[in-house]
Enzyme design. Structure first.
Site, mmCIF file in Angstrom:
data_model
loop_
_atom_site.group_PDB
_atom_site.id
_atom_site.type_symbol
_atom_site.label_atom_id
_atom_site.label_comp_id
_atom_site.label_asym_id
_atom_site.label_seq_id
_atom_site.Cartn_x
_atom_site.Cartn_y
_atom_site.Cartn_z
ATOM 1 N N LYS A 6 43.698 37.069 31.868
ATOM 2 C CA LYS A 6 44.568 36.270 32.733
ATOM 3 C C LYS A 6 43.777 35.112 33.359
ATOM 4 O O LYS A 6 44.224 33.982 33.362
ATOM 5 C CB LYS A 6 45.162 37.183 33.814
ATOM 6 C CG LYS A 6 46.101 36.484 34.755
ATOM 7 C CD LYS A 6 46.711 37.455 35.742
ATOM 8 C CE LYS A 6 47.405 36.708 36.855
ATOM 9 N NZ LYS A 6 47.985 37.596 37.862
ATOM 10 N N GLU B 174 32.930 40.501 31.750
ATOM 11 C CA GLU B 174 32.880 41.371 30.568
ATOM 12 C C GLU B 174 33.529 40.681 29.370
ATOM 13 O O GLU B 174 32.971 40.624 28.269
ATOM 14 C CB GLU B 174 33.634 42.695 30.837
ATOM 15 C CG GLU B 174 33.001 43.592 31.877
ATOM 16 C CD GLU B 174 33.361 43.239 33.314
ATOM 17 O OE1 GLU B 174 33.912 42.138 33.568
ATOM 18 O OE2 GLU B 174 33.076 44.069 34.202
ATOM 19 N N GLY C 257 47.824 41.608 36.310
ATOM 20 C CA GLY C 257 47.115 42.064 35.113
ATOM 21 C C GLY C 257 47.591 43.437 34.644
ATOM 22 O O GLY C 257 47.866 43.650 33.465
ATOM 23 N N ARG C 258 47.714 44.374 35.564
ATOM 24 C CA ARG C 258 48.077 45.744 35.175
ATOM 25 C C ARG C 258 49.551 45.892 34.819
ATOM 26 O O ARG C 258 49.985 46.966 34.428
ATOM 27 C CB ARG C 258 47.661 46.722 36.279
ATOM 28 C CG ARG C 258 48.182 46.376 37.655
ATOM 29 C CD ARG C 258 47.488 47.185 38.738
ATOM 30 N NE ARG C 258 47.853 46.776 40.088
ATOM 31 C CZ ARG C 258 47.264 45.821 40.780
ATOM 32 N NH1 ARG C 258 46.257 45.142 40.238
ATOM 33 N NH2 ARG C 258 47.642 45.530 42.016
ATOM 34 N N GLU D 298 44.962 50.966 41.145
ATOM 35 C CA GLU D 298 44.650 49.581 41.517
ATOM 36 C C GLU D 298 45.786 49.010 42.369
ATOM 37 O O GLU D 298 45.571 48.137 43.205
ATOM 38 C CB GLU D 298 44.404 48.717 40.273
ATOM 39 C CG GLU D 298 43.627 47.444 40.589
ATOM 40 C CD GLU D 298 43.225 46.643 39.352
ATOM 41 O OE1 GLU D 298 44.098 46.012 38.738
ATOM 42 O OE2 GLU D 298 42.029 46.623 39.003
ATOM 43 N N HIS E 254 42.602 73.924 27.548
ATOM 44 C CA HIS E 254 41.347 74.585 27.180
ATOM 45 C C HIS E 254 40.143 73.977 27.892
ATOM 46 O O HIS E 254 39.010 74.238 27.499
ATOM 47 C CB HIS E 254 41.169 74.555 25.660
ATOM 48 C CG HIS E 254 42.205 75.386 24.962
ATOM 49 N ND1 HIS E 254 42.068 76.747 24.791
ATOM 50 C CD2 HIS E 254 43.424 75.061 24.468
ATOM 51 C CE1 HIS E 254 43.146 77.217 24.176
ATOM 52 N NE2 HIS E 254 43.988 76.211 23.978
ATOM 53 N N LYS F 200 32.040 42.769 41.832
ATOM 54 C CA LYS F 200 31.885 41.642 40.891
ATOM 55 C C LYS F 200 30.907 40.630 41.451
ATOM 56 O O LYS F 200 30.028 40.126 40.749
ATOM 57 C CB LYS F 200 33.235 40.922 40.705
ATOM 58 C CG LYS F 200 34.231 41.612 39.817
ATOM 59 C CD LYS F 200 35.413 40.663 39.578
ATOM 60 C CE LYS F 200 36.623 41.402 39.063
ATOM 61 N NZ LYS F 200 37.826 40.586 39.007
HETATM 62 O O1 F6P Z 1 38.697 43.637 38.100
HETATM 63 C C1 F6P Z 1 40.018 43.988 38.081
HETATM 64 C C2 F6P Z 1 40.841 43.003 37.324
HETATM 65 O O2 F6P Z 1 41.011 41.858 38.075
HETATM 66 C C3 F6P Z 1 42.178 43.621 36.958
HETATM 67 O O3 F6P Z 1 43.106 43.506 37.943
HETATM 68 C C4 F6P Z 1 42.507 42.884 35.700
HETATM 69 O O4 F6P Z 1 43.480 43.556 34.958
HETATM 70 C C5 F6P Z 1 41.161 42.846 35.032
HETATM 71 O O5 F6P Z 1 40.256 42.646 36.096
HETATM 72 C C6 F6P Z 1 40.992 41.788 33.975
HETATM 73 O O6 F6P Z 1 41.245 40.511 34.460
HETATM 74 P P1 F6P Z 1 41.478 39.293 33.474
HETATM 75 O O7 F6P Z 1 42.705 39.560 32.677
HETATM 76 O O8 F6P Z 1 41.630 38.099 34.359
HETATM 77 O O9 F6P Z 1 40.265 39.157 32.585
#
Ligand code: F6P
Length: 519
Positions: free
Chosen positions: A206, A212, A266-267, A352, A383, A511
């Site tokens: 987003k 990452e 995002g979620r 979240e 199990h 972060k």
């Molecule tokens: O660190 C949490 C977050 O901001 C989530 O809310 C989001 O889904 C994820 O990181 C990834 O964010 P992006 O889609 O901006 O890379």
């Protein structure tokens, strides 16, 4: 809202809880032979059986009164109408617009967003069909056989969960790989398996700034350049983001870019172009059926009276368990291996969203908010950790999810899965008391001393609250309904708790510290 605990509705529930805490599900079932009829609902082909929750019809009435005192209906309408209910970010919350299959316009700041939503879906369809037909292909002219989604959190979990859940509907010519973690392991393992000439990377973010994702994307890009030359990434990379400047900087060509909007969290974004990799894996028709399922749940949530409204009931039962019965966590137990990432998906969705400690006004809450969500597919879970659930001291509520018709060709195995699911729900509710344990041991021929010694170890206290959700079969529409069910449950709980379910400031500090430590 911080004064919710002072309302007569909350106090009535506290009073009622004092009585209910002393009652056992055995007793509740014995007292009311029609318990299943009064405490189950069947809506949208989902059988929602909450007869094994520690409630009576009176509990439900009191919970609905609490929801009304919190003006839940108005808050639901505010979300659907595009009001800026995400107050700390000044944003509307409109994942429902992404699956709005009606002709109803949806306004944000006076502008109908539906034309853009529909145009993006059309662009996705054109792209997905182009990849599947070979019209859209790699730099050397070869068709794509592998798609690598690079994203994390909401730009990964929904994609993984949905493509695993809908694996029976997959396009057999496309393999999907998902890379999220920063440590490079998933990326290295994936790159080892794929042919660069036949691989399409989808960078899904987003913000297009997530460390990452950008790290994995840069390394993947270089990998493509090293093998196919400088001109190749333009054909081998697509992107999904709100950040067009960052997509420019990454040299994503216009035809490979898919937009989303800041009013999609995002979620909550798997319904948007974030679902591109899902659509590449299962086809656009199946993806749109998932949207249809979500839309149907939206209509139900928007219009059904609270006593029939599945997300409302689910949310209120969660509040009851958390705030009045003191449950620490919710275990989600799908009896279908295809749903094995559903608990992980719900972890982000619920924790979240509602893992918050201050009200909308910024005052500390005086009550518990979201507990821990966790889970595993049912049989495996039995199990491993079910021992703790049956006899341990943790206080855990349970959601069982099961299709009647299995996702494999071996229906007799699904029948066994169902038998296990029902057996567990029964065991958690009723347990096994001293008389039953003793009778069992005596029948086995044990002497009195041995019976007395073993009995306490074999007791199952029961009275563990659970809901069973049954559906005919796991398909795209059903999955859409299930996801939307839990999404709306989250809204319901946030309204009761008076918190903002749509920001996530708690992930920022880590972060910031990581970026200062990285050098
Ligand atoms: O660190 C949490 C977050 O901001 C989530 O809310 C989001 O889904 C994820 O990181 C990834 O964010 P992006 O889609 O901006 O890379």
């Amino acid at each position: 809202m911080s004064l919710i605990t002072q309302t007569p509705e909350w106090k009535a529930l506290e009073q009622h809880a004092r009585v209910m805490r002393e009652r056992h599900l055995r007793e509740l079932f014995a007292a009311d032979p029609k318990r299943f009829e009064s405490l189950s609902r069947c809506e949208l082909n989902l059988l929602f059986d909450f007869s094994r929750q520690r409630v009576t019809t009176e509990t439900i009435q009191l919970l609905i009164a609490l929801a009304e005192a919190c003006d839940l209906r108005a808050r639901i309408d505010a979300m659907f109408n595009g009001e800026k209910i995400n107050s700390t970010e000044g944003r509307a919350v409109l994942h429902t617009a992404l699956r709005n299959r009606s002709d109803r316009p949806v306004f944000v700041d006076g502008k109908d967003v539906m034309p853009e939503v529909k145009a993006t879906l059309e662009k996705m369809r054109n792209f997905v069909e182009g990849v599947h037909s070979g019209r859209i292909h790699g730099h050397t002219g070869k068709t794509f056989t592998d798609v690598v989604n690079i994203g994390i959190g909401g730009s990964d979990l929904g994609i993984v969960m949905a493509t695993e859940a809908l694996a029976n509907y997959r396009n057999r010519n496309i393999r999907l790989h998902c890379v999220s973690n920063i440590d490079g392991v998933q990326l290295a393992d994936t790159l080892e398996k794929i042919d660069p000439a036949r691989t399409l990377f989808v960078v899904c973010s987003k913000t297009f700034t997530t460390l990452e994702t950008m790290t994995n994307a840069r390394i993947a890009r270089q990998w493509v350049v090293d093998r196919l030359g400088d001109g190749a990434p333009a054909r081998h990379f697509a992107a999904v983001s709100t950040n067009s400047a960052a997509m420019d900087a990454f040299l994503i060509p216009p035809q490979n870019r898919f937009t989303m909007w800041d009013w999609v969290g995002g979620r909550y974004s798997v319904w948007s172009a974030v679902g591109l990799s899902v659509a590449l894996a299962i086809g656009m028709d199946q993806f749109e059926l998932m949207l249809q399922g979500g839309y149907e749940m939206d209509e139900h949530f928007r219009t059904a009276p609270f006593h029939k409204n599945l997300p409302v009931l689910m949310g209120l039962l969660g509040v009851w368990n958390r705030n009045f019965l003191g449950m620490d966590s919710l275990a989600v137990l799908p009896y279908d291996q295809r749903l094995h990432r559903f608990p992980a998906y719900l972890q982000q969705l619920e924790m979240e969203s509602n893992g918050k400690g201050v009200t909308l006004e910024g005052t500390p809450v005086e009550y518990d908010t979201c507990g821990v969500i966790w889970g595993e597919p049912g049989s495996n879970a039995q199990h491993s950790f079910f021992q703790l659930l049956h006899q341990g001291t943790a206080r855990v509520a349970l959601d069982f999810l099961a299709p009647v018709n299995g996702s494999s060709p071996y229906q007799e195995q699904q029948n066994l899965a169902l038998a296990n699911c029902f057996a567990q729900a029964q065991a958690f509710a009723f347990g096994q008391d001293t008389d039953e344990v003793r009778a069992d041991l005596v029948e086995k021929g044990l002497d009195e001393a041995e019976v007395a010694r073993l009995t306490p170890h074999k007791l199952h206290p029961g009275n563990r609250p659970s809901t069973v959700i049954l559906f005919p079969r796991l398909g795209p529409k059903t999955l859409g309904r299930l996801i939307a069910l839990y999404e709306h449950k989250v809204l319901v709980q946030s309204v009761i708790w008076g918190i903002n379910a749509f920001d996530q400031w708690g992930v920022e500090l880590g972060k910031k510290l990581a970026s200062s430590l990285a050098p």
